[in-house]
Design a protein around this motif. Structure first.
Motif, short mmCIF file in Angstrom:
data_model
loop_
_atom_site.label_atom_id
_atom_site.label_comp_id
_atom_site.label_asym_id
_atom_site.label_seq_id
_atom_site.Cartn_x
_atom_site.Cartn_y
_atom_site.Cartn_z
N PRO A 67 34.69 19.68 13.49
CA PRO A 67 34.27 20.98 12.97
C PRO A 67 33.98 20.88 11.47
CG PRO A 67 36.21 21.22 14.36
CD PRO A 67 36.01 19.75 14.17
N LEU A 68 33.03 21.70 11.01
CA LEU A 68 32.55 21.62 9.63
C LEU A 68 32.96 22.88 8.87
CD1 LEU A 68 30.81 19.59 8.01
CD2 LEU A 68 28.80 20.95 8.66
N TRP A 69 33.71 22.67 7.77
CA TRP A 69 34.13 23.76 6.89
C TRP A 69 33.40 23.65 5.56
CZ3 TRP A 69 40.24 24.03 7.31
CH2 TRP A 69 40.60 24.32 8.62
N LEU A 70 33.35 24.77 4.83
CA LEU A 70 32.61 24.84 3.57
C LEU A 70 33.46 25.53 2.52
CD1 LEU A 70 29.89 24.70 1.91
CD2 LEU A 70 29.36 26.95 2.91
N GLU A 71 33.51 24.93 1.31
CA GLU A 71 34.08 25.63 0.16
C GLU A 71 32.99 25.80 -0.88
OE1 GLU A 71 37.77 25.64 -3.05
OE2 GLU A 71 37.97 24.55 -1.16
N VAL A 72 32.78 27.04 -1.30
CA VAL A 72 31.74 27.38 -2.27
C VAL A 72 32.38 27.48 -3.65
CG1 VAL A 72 29.99 29.05 -2.93
CG2 VAL A 72 30.49 28.67 -0.50
N GLY A 73 32.01 26.56 -4.56
CA GLY A 73 32.58 26.58 -5.90
C GLY A 73 34.04 26.15 -5.90
N PHE A 74 34.30 24.84 -5.80
CA PHE A 74 35.68 24.38 -5.59
C PHE A 74 36.47 24.21 -6.88
CE2 PHE A 74 32.90 20.55 -5.10
CZ PHE A 74 33.26 19.85 -6.26
N VAL A 135 26.68 26.30 12.25
CA VAL A 135 27.40 25.03 12.26
C VAL A 135 28.70 25.07 11.44
CG1 VAL A 135 25.36 23.64 12.70
CG2 VAL A 135 26.04 24.10 10.33
N ILE A 136 28.85 26.05 10.56
CA ILE A 136 30.05 26.14 9.72
C ILE A 136 31.10 26.97 10.45
CG2 ILE A 136 31.00 26.93 7.52
CD1 ILE A 136 29.12 24.55 7.24
N THR A 137 32.32 26.47 10.54
CA THR A 137 33.36 27.17 11.29
C THR A 137 34.44 27.78 10.41
OG1 THR A 137 34.53 25.08 11.66
CG2 THR A 137 32.97 25.78 13.36
N LYS A 138 34.38 27.58 9.10
CA LYS A 138 35.24 28.31 8.15
C LYS A 138 34.65 28.13 6.76
CE LYS A 138 39.63 28.59 8.90
NZ LYS A 138 41.10 28.36 9.02
N THR A 139 34.71 29.21 5.97
CA THR A 139 34.19 29.17 4.60
C THR A 139 35.23 29.74 3.65
OG1 THR A 139 31.89 29.37 5.33
CG2 THR A 139 32.36 29.95 3.05
N VAL A 169 24.45 30.33 8.75
CA VAL A 169 24.98 28.98 8.99
C VAL A 169 26.37 28.99 9.60
CG1 VAL A 169 23.56 28.03 7.14
CG2 VAL A 169 25.96 28.63 6.66
N MET A 170 27.06 30.14 9.60
CA MET A 170 28.38 30.21 10.21
C MET A 170 28.29 30.55 11.69
SD MET A 170 30.87 31.93 7.31
CE MET A 170 32.33 31.60 8.31
N ALA A 171 29.23 30.01 12.45
CA ALA A 171 29.29 30.27 13.88
C ALA A 171 29.87 31.66 14.14
CB ALA A 171 30.15 29.21 14.57
N PRO A 172 29.46 32.34 15.20
CA PRO A 172 30.04 33.64 15.53
C PRO A 172 31.55 33.56 15.68
CG PRO A 172 28.07 33.24 16.84
CD PRO A 172 28.38 31.95 16.13
N GLY A 173 32.23 34.55 15.13
CA GLY A 173 33.68 34.64 15.26
C GLY A 173 34.46 33.83 14.26
N THR A 174 33.80 33.17 13.32
CA THR A 174 34.50 32.30 12.39
C THR A 174 34.89 33.05 11.12
OG1 THR A 174 32.37 31.46 11.59
CG2 THR A 174 33.52 30.18 13.28
N GLU A 175 35.74 32.42 10.32
CA GLU A 175 36.45 33.07 9.22
C GLU A 175 35.84 32.77 7.86
OE1 GLU A 175 40.68 31.88 7.85
OE2 GLU A 175 41.00 33.38 9.40
N PHE A 176 35.70 33.82 7.06
CA PHE A 176 35.23 33.73 5.68
C PHE A 176 36.32 34.31 4.79
CE2 PHE A 176 32.20 35.91 2.45
CZ PHE A 176 32.40 34.90 1.52
#
Length: 237
Positions: A67-74, A135-139, A169-176
């Motif tokens: 699974p692919l996660w994303l952090e914006v501005g780390f 494709v992103i499963t958490k941001t 780009v996020m999958a349905p039901g995923t967490e932001f």
């Protein structure tokens, strides 16, 4: 999956404005070493125009089947490394245009020995341009630049120019997740994020962080200066 852009489309794309710092204090010798010797191997392939002049979708095989996660501005990277160590079954991409923050993260990656991270040292919109749908499963958006002046609020991440692409780009039901110490940023998140197709699932103040949260240098600075955190969890519809 969306169709890739054609070269003709790419040539007519408007130039984007980028706001904020890309460089700060002079780098230490060790940080220059990290940038020179570690960064290239951690960059996701196919994001820059030199690598991908036709702006086709990038090959996700480079991240493995995790699974692919994303952090914006780390920022300094402490949260990103913490999540990578805690979740070896996933792959994280961190986006950060501030070279000093990138250098700090690279030092933490070396020390921790984590292998499930990629770094895009630039604007997250470059990554949005080439990621397939869903494709992103958490941001994570932790302590983003507050842009406190009213005329600069349109530069905040919680505006439709960023959020609609994040939703795509996020999958349905995923967490932001959003963490911030700025009440007006919370206000704008409440107004803008649901418009982009996310629903508010949880909101908490001090003491109500997520179970897997690690307090960052920006949060500690906020505490020292008398500001208190807000933790917002949205769910992508």
């Amino acid at each position: 999956m969306s169709e890739p852009d054609t070269p003709e489309q790419t040539q007519t794309e408007p130039r984007r404005n980028f706001y904020g710092r890309s460089k700060g204090k002079t780098l230490r010798a060790s940080q220059k070493d990290y940038l020179a010797n570690d960064l290239d191997a951690l960059r996701p392939r196919g994001v820059t125009r030199d690598e991908n002049p036709g702006r086709a979708r990038i090959d996700l095989a480079q991240f493995g089947s995790r699974p692919l996660w994303l952090e914006v501005g780390f920022g300094g990277g402490e949260h990103l490394v913490h999540m990578a160590v805690r979740n070896p079954q996933i792959h994280l991409i961190g986006c950060e245009p501030f070279v000093n923050g990138v250098a700090m993260l690279l030092g933490k990656i070396r020390a921790a020995g984590v292998k499930n991270l990629s770094i895009h040292p630039g604007d997250v919109r470059d990554l949005f341009d080439v990621l397939p749908d869903g494709v992103i499963t958490k941001t994570f958006l932790n302590y983003p630049d507050p842009w406190p002046k009213a005329r600069h609020h349109r530069r905040r991440f919680v505006t439709q120019g960023y959020l609609t692409e994040l939703h795509r780009v996020m999958a349905p039901g995923t967490e932001f997740r959003i963490a911030t110490d700025i009440p007006d940023y919370v206000r704008q998140a409440h107004e803008e994020v649901p418009v982009a197709g996310f629903r508010l699932e949880r909101e908490a103040g001090e003491g109500g962080a997520w179970e897997d949260w690690i307090s960052t240098r920006y949060e500690q600075k906020a505490f020292r200066e008398g500001r208190f955190p807000h933790y917002l969890t949205f769910r992508r519809d």
